[in-house]
Structure formats: structure tokens, C-alpha cells
Design a protein around this motif. Structure first.
Motif, PDB file in Angstrom:
ATOM      1  N   ILE A  50       0.950  -1.081   0.301  1.00 39.31           N
ATOM      2  CA  ILE A  50      -0.069  -0.262  -0.204  1.00 39.31           C
ATOM      3  C   ILE A  50       0.508   0.854  -0.251  1.00 39.31           C
ATOM      4  O   ILE A  50       0.860   2.181  -0.847  1.00 39.31           O
ATOM      5  N   CYS A  51       1.317   1.478   0.937  1.00 36.35           N
ATOM      6  CA  CYS A  51       2.680   2.698   0.721  1.00 36.35           C
ATOM      7  C   CYS A  51       3.476   2.362  -0.726  1.00 36.35           C
ATOM      8  O   CYS A  51       4.245   3.748  -0.673  1.00 36.35           O
ATOM      9  N   GLY A  52       3.936   1.551  -1.356  1.00 32.82           N
ATOM     10  CA  GLY A  52       4.847   1.842  -2.043  1.00 32.82           C
ATOM     11  C   GLY A  52       3.941   2.088  -3.078  1.00 32.82           C
ATOM     12  O   GLY A  52       4.434   3.586  -4.177  1.00 32.82           O
ATOM     13  N   ALA A  53       2.817   1.967  -3.434  1.00 33.00           N
ATOM     14  CA  ALA A  53       1.894   3.160  -4.522  1.00 33.00           C
ATOM     15  C   ALA A  53       1.558   3.973  -4.214  1.00 33.00           C
ATOM     16  O   ALA A  53       1.732   5.123  -5.105  1.00 33.00           O
ATOM     17  N   ALA A  54       1.113   4.297  -2.405  1.00 32.28           N
ATOM     18  CA  ALA A  54       0.823   5.258  -2.218  1.00 32.28           C
ATOM     19  C   ALA A  54       2.542   6.878  -3.105  1.00 32.28           C
ATOM     20  O   ALA A  54       1.496   7.663  -2.976  1.00 32.28           O
ATOM     21  N   VAL A  55       2.861   6.415  -2.218  1.00 31.77           N
ATOM     22  CA  VAL A  55       4.611   7.440  -2.037  1.00 31.77           C
ATOM     23  C   VAL A  55       4.938   7.178  -3.475  1.00 31.77           C
ATOM     24  O   VAL A  55       5.056   8.076  -4.430  1.00 31.77           O
TER      25      VAL A  55
END
Length: 437
Positions: A77-82
Motif C-alpha cells: 500500500i505504501c509503495g503505491a501511495a509514495v
């Protein structure tokens, strides 16, 4: 400058570095390689210290697998968001923030605590490390035109191998002499040191803001008119889908190797601890050679005018298919030299797809959509890290050492799927023409 240039050490004079774009490009690349080394040293701690952690905290194989998988709970999730944020914010500051969070997240575990602290630490660490690979690739490749991106892209992937090669002997020594919590403290300090170096030396290159058409003086479908291409159109291309499926197989192998390969060598194949350590070094060392070899071959093909579907998609895909055949044969081979050859082949040949996937997507995607496209791909791919450790732990608990046989067969099937997708779907030249202008 060619793809055979040697990466220089970090210089002592930031002003001199800033005045020489070519030197600066390789300094930034070297720092990003170091970042990936720390990234995968962080990941490998649990695998290297699996036995003492399980003994110290009283964990079953399933519980340990769950703790390992917790790392990937927010990773994707954080990989996509960042990644999406990297299209709007300078990657330099995103990478600095990530590195500092890595160190903060591991401090409580280094000081004490049980299973709850272990899981919480790994969840936060995973959230901070999730965007590292796509943002590092985006930053490194921003310093080079398309036909010279293979070596820097491969070096970022090589950071994975180097991280494990350096971490394995160093952290194993720390674990044996000072305990596994001290090993966690060592990688936390390494992240802090890297952040201090990144502040004066880090940054983005000119190819991160210009499209390939502007940067290289060639007419492509990724010029300024296409900069507002919707993400949904990019994610629907056969190239993005093929690269993502193939890279998923690679990441499954990475998750398997980091968490369970030491135990598989010792418990599943019956090698001594010393022999297992040597085999681990062989596997990761050969992985690095394959990544650099693929980069050299791909760069040579591109310079000779080969299309990316051949130079990237089919080179990477064929390597994965050979690795798939080795993994599918491994469970039926007798322990000995054949087993070693099959194991090394199966694990190492799939590793090149990380570099292939990143450079292919950067070639396809407009400049202001690269961070999001790489981040979303990484989010999908790294779900393998969430699934693999828990599934393999369950197989080992259910079937004993026989569970490793099923794990290797599943790995072979995923590599077969990934290699087929790379060979048949990846064609950035074709898909760039189909994206809306």
C-alpha cells in the motif's frame, strides 16, 4: 560514458560533484545501491536469525512466518501511495524520510520486546521500505537516457544481492557473538549513516523531468503531449501487465530466499550450517552476476538497434523460463551436485527481471507518470512477500520438511507464468503508440 563504467566511491567534495553531471550521476547511483543494500540487510535479519528468534520468543514455524509476512502488511500500500507522491514531490526527500524511518522502526526491537514488538516493528519497517525500490529506480534512471539505463538499473537490483552478501557474514557474526537484537541495531545505524550522506550528495537528474523524446532527441510516444496520460491507460497496457506478472515471480523467489532458504538448505536438503552458509553466498553471488550479465546483453542489443521486446522482455523472460524448469526439477533430484546446480539456477536466473521490469516501465511511461506506475507495479508485486513466508511456514508445519518440496514446486510454477508473460506481453514500443496523446 558507457554501460561498462565503474561506479565511483562517494567523493569528499560535494561542490565538485555538483559541477560534473556525469560524476554526480554515478555518485547518486552508488548511494542508491547502498540504500538497497541496507534495505535488504533489514529484510534478511529475520531469515539469518530465524532459529535464535524462534527459540528466544518460543515461536512455531507458522508464527515465525506470520511475523515475517507482517513486514509486507503495509509494504504494498505504501509503495503505491509514495510512488504516486513521487510524481509530485522530489524523490530526494522521500528517500531521506524513508531511510530515517527504517532506523526509527527498528529501535524498539533492538532494545527488547516479544512477538508483539517484533510484529509492530516489522509492519512499520515494511511501510517505510515499501516505496524504496521504485523510487530508487526512478531517481537513478533520471540521470541516464534510455539506452544507458541498463547498468544503473541493474546496479540498483544488484544492491539486493550485495546487501545479502554483506549482511550474511557480518550479521551472522553479530548474531552469534552479540545476539540477534544487536544485529537489528547494526542495520538501524546503517540507515542513519546513509541518510547523513544522502543530504549533501542525493538528488534527481535531468532525464527525470524531460520526456525521452526531449532528453534523447528522438521522436517517441512519450513526449510532452502525452504527459497527462491517465494511470488506468498505462496499467492496461500489455507491457505493464507482462512486466508486473514476471516481476511478481521474481519477488516470490526473493521472499522465499530471504526468509526460508537458510532453513530449506539445512532442514530440507540436509546440509550442515557451514555448507548452507556457503551455498547462500553462492546463490546471491551468482544472482549478482546474472543481473549484470543481463544488463550488459540488453544494453548491447539496444545499441545494435534491437527492439525492447527482444532486448528486455525476451532476455528476461527466457532467463525466468530456464529458472522455472530448474525449480520444477529440483524436488525430484537427489541431494548432491545436481541439487546445487538446480537450486542455484532456479533462484539466480529469475533475479534479472527486477531490473528489466523497472527499465521497461520507465521506457514506456511519460516522465510525470513514472513514479506512480513503478509504485503501483511494486505494490502488486510485493504482495508475494506477504503471501510466500506465511504459506511456506504453513506447508512446513503441515508436511514437515516435505513442505519445502511443495514450496519449490509453487515457485517453479510462478516463474513459468512470469517468464511466459514477459516473452509474450512486453513490447514498450507498441504500447507507447497506443497510449493517448
Amino acid at each position: 560514458m558507457t554501460d561498462t563504467d565503474v561506479v565511483p566511491a562517494v567523493p569528499a567534495d560535494p561542490a565538485k560533484t555538483a559541477s560534473d553531471p556525469r560524476l554526480r550521476a554515478w555518485v547518486v547511483t552508488a548511494l542508491l545501491v547502498a540504500l538497497m543494500m541496507i534495505n535488504f540487510a533489514d529484510k534478511s535479519v529475520l531469515g539469518l536469525a530465524a532459529d535464535p528468534i524462534r527459540k528466544d520468543l518460543g515461536l512455531s514455524a507458522s508464527a515465525f512466518g506470520l511475523a515475517s509476512s507482517a513486514f509486507f502488511l503495509l509494504f504494498s500500500i505504501c509503495g503505491a501511495a509514495v510512488g504516486l507522491l513521487a510524481d509530485r514531490t522530489r524523490p530526494k526527500w522521500l528517500l531521506l524520510t524513508m531511510a530515517l524511518l527504517w532506523s526509527v522502526s527498528q529501535a524498539p526491537l533492538a532494545l527488547g520486546g516479544g512477538l508483539a514488538v517484533l510484529i509492530a516493528s516489522r509492519v512499520l519497517l515494511g511501510a517505510a521500505e515499501g516505496p524504496a525500490f521504485p523510487v530508487a529506480q526512478q531517481t537513478a534512471l533520471s540521470w541516464f537516457p534510455n539506452h544507458r539505463r541498463n547498468l544503473p538499473g541493474a546496479l540498483i537490483v544488484l544492491g539486493i544481492t550485495l546487501g545479502v552478501l554483506v549482511a550474511a557474514p557480518v550479521l551472522t557474526w553479530v548474531i552469534h557473538h552479540h545476539g540477534w537484537r544487536s544485529a537489528v541495531a547494526v542495520v538501524a545505524v546503517a540507515g542513519t549513516v546513509w541518510a547523513l550522506l544522502w543530504i549533501p550528495f542525493g538528488g534527481e537528474g535531468r532525464y527525470g523531468t524531460d520526456s525521452p523524446a526531449l532528453a534523447e532527441g528522438a521522436g517517441t510516444a512519450t513526449g510532452p503531449a502525452s504527459r497527462r496520460t491517465p494511470y488506468r491507460r498505462i496499467l492496461a497496457t500489455r507491457t505493464w501487465i507482462g512486466a508486473t506478472i514476471a516481476y511478481f515471480g521474481t519477488y516470490w523467489v526473493i521472499a522465499f530466499a530471504l526468509v526460508w532458504l537458510p532453513s530449506y538448505l539445512h532442514d530440507g536438503l540436509g546440509y550442515s550450517s557451514a555448507t548452507s552458509a556457503r551455498l547462500l553466498m553462492l546463490v546471491w553471488g551468482m544472482s549478482g552476476i546474472v543481473v549484470l550479465g543481463q544488463a550488459g546483453l540488453t544494453g548491447w542489443l539496444l545499441r545494435r538497434g534491437s527492439a525492447s521486446r527482444w532486448a528486455r522482455g525476451r532476455v528476461g523472460g527466457i532467463l525466468m523460463l530456464v529458472g522455472a524448469a530448474a525449480c520444477l526439477a529440483l524436488p525430484w533430484a537427489r541431494a548432491g551436485a545436481v541439487t546445487v546446480v538446480l537450486l542455484v539456477t532456479g533462484v539466480t536466473l529469475s533475479g534479472a527481471m527486477g531490473s528489466v521490469a523497472a527499465t521497461t516501465v520507465v521506457e514506456l511511461v511519460p516522465a510525470d507518470r513514472r513514479g506512480g506506475s513503478l509504485g503501483i507495479m511494486n505494490a502488486v508485486v510485493t504482495t508475494a512477500g506477504l503471501i510466500a513466508p506465511t504459506l511456506i511456514g504453513h506447508l512446513v508445519d503441515t508436511h514437515g520438511t516435505g513442505g519445502y518440496r511443495y514450496a519449490v514446486m509453487i515457485t517453479g510454477a510462478l516463474l513459468l507464468l512470469g517468464g511466459s508473460a514477459a516473452v509474450t506481453l512486453i513490447d514498450p514500443d507498441r504500447d507507447a503508440r497506443l497510449l493517448p496523446a
